[in-house]
Design an enzyme around this catalytic site. Structure first.
Site, PDB file in Angstrom:
ATOM      1  CB  CYS A   1     -26.025  18.046  94.940  1.00 25.94           C
ATOM      2  SG  CYS A   1     -26.031  16.842  93.460  1.00 25.94           S
TER       3      CYS A   1
ATOM      4  CB  CYS B   1     -24.984  18.919  91.142  1.00 29.72           C
ATOM      5  SG  CYS B   1     -26.618  18.036  91.260  1.00 29.72           S
TER       6      CYS B   1
END
Length: 195
Positions: A116, A113
């Site tokens: 993230c 991600c």
């Protein structure tokens, strides 16, 4: 109060740019009245800001409005998010926090991600603001059992949750700009910890 600049000497020669734009490295670093042997391993205090222009060292009489650097405290700039790698570790952390009557921030993320990855250092800086009264942990959803992810009701990455008394109190799903997410997490912490 006079403004001072605390200088910890470590002489590193940096390339300087000449007017034609070519790069050159100065052969000698000198400040009138000082030599390299004058720099002890302890800190020196300069009453002015130091700069380099055209190969010469010069000083600015004014310093910034934030005040002298030695007024800074010793609190950390960022705190690494402690990883949680199993459901038993997750339960143990929540149990310890419950005994101490503290809240815990859990960041659910994935290595694939991008948001993230980008958000993590910003959350580590936020963790430093609340250190040590609030502990921050991170969970990589790809390395823990799916039943833990389902138990926490995590559906999107990144998700930041606040847990107290082994129960989820609030959460922020961070799918937008990092500074918005950090502000929302800060508001979540302030709202929930004030209760």
């Amino acid at each position: 109060m006079s403004d001072t600049f605390r200088f910890y000497p470590s002489l590193t020669l940096l390339p300087l740019t000449t007017p034609r734009g070519s790069s050159r490295i100065p052969q000698q670093f000198s400040i009138p009245g000082l030599s390299v042997s004058d720099f002890p391993r302890k800190s020196l205090i300069f009453p002015q800001k130091i700069g380099v222009s055209g190969g010469k060292v010069w000083a600015l009489a004014a310093w910034n409005q934030e005040g002298p650097l030695q007024d800074l405290d010793d609190s950390p700039v960022s705190v690494e998010l402690k990883p949680i790698s199993s459901d038993t570790q997750f339960d143990r952390i929540l149990g310890e926090a419950q005994q101490l009557e503290e809240s815990v921030a859990i960041v659910w993320m994935a290595t694939w991600c991008r948001k993230c990855i980008y958000l993590k250092p910003k959350l580590e800086k936020l963790a430093a603001e609340y250190y040590p009264r609030l502990r921050f942990y991170c969970v990589d959803v790809n390395t823990v059992p799916h039943k833990l992810v389902a138990r926490a009701e995590v559906t999107k990455m990144p998700t930041i949750q606040l847990w107290k008394d082994s129960k989820k109190q609030a959460e922020v799903i961070g799918g937008h700009k990092a500074y918005f997410v950090v502000n929302e997490v800060r508001e979540m912490i302030e709202n929930e910890c004030a209760m």
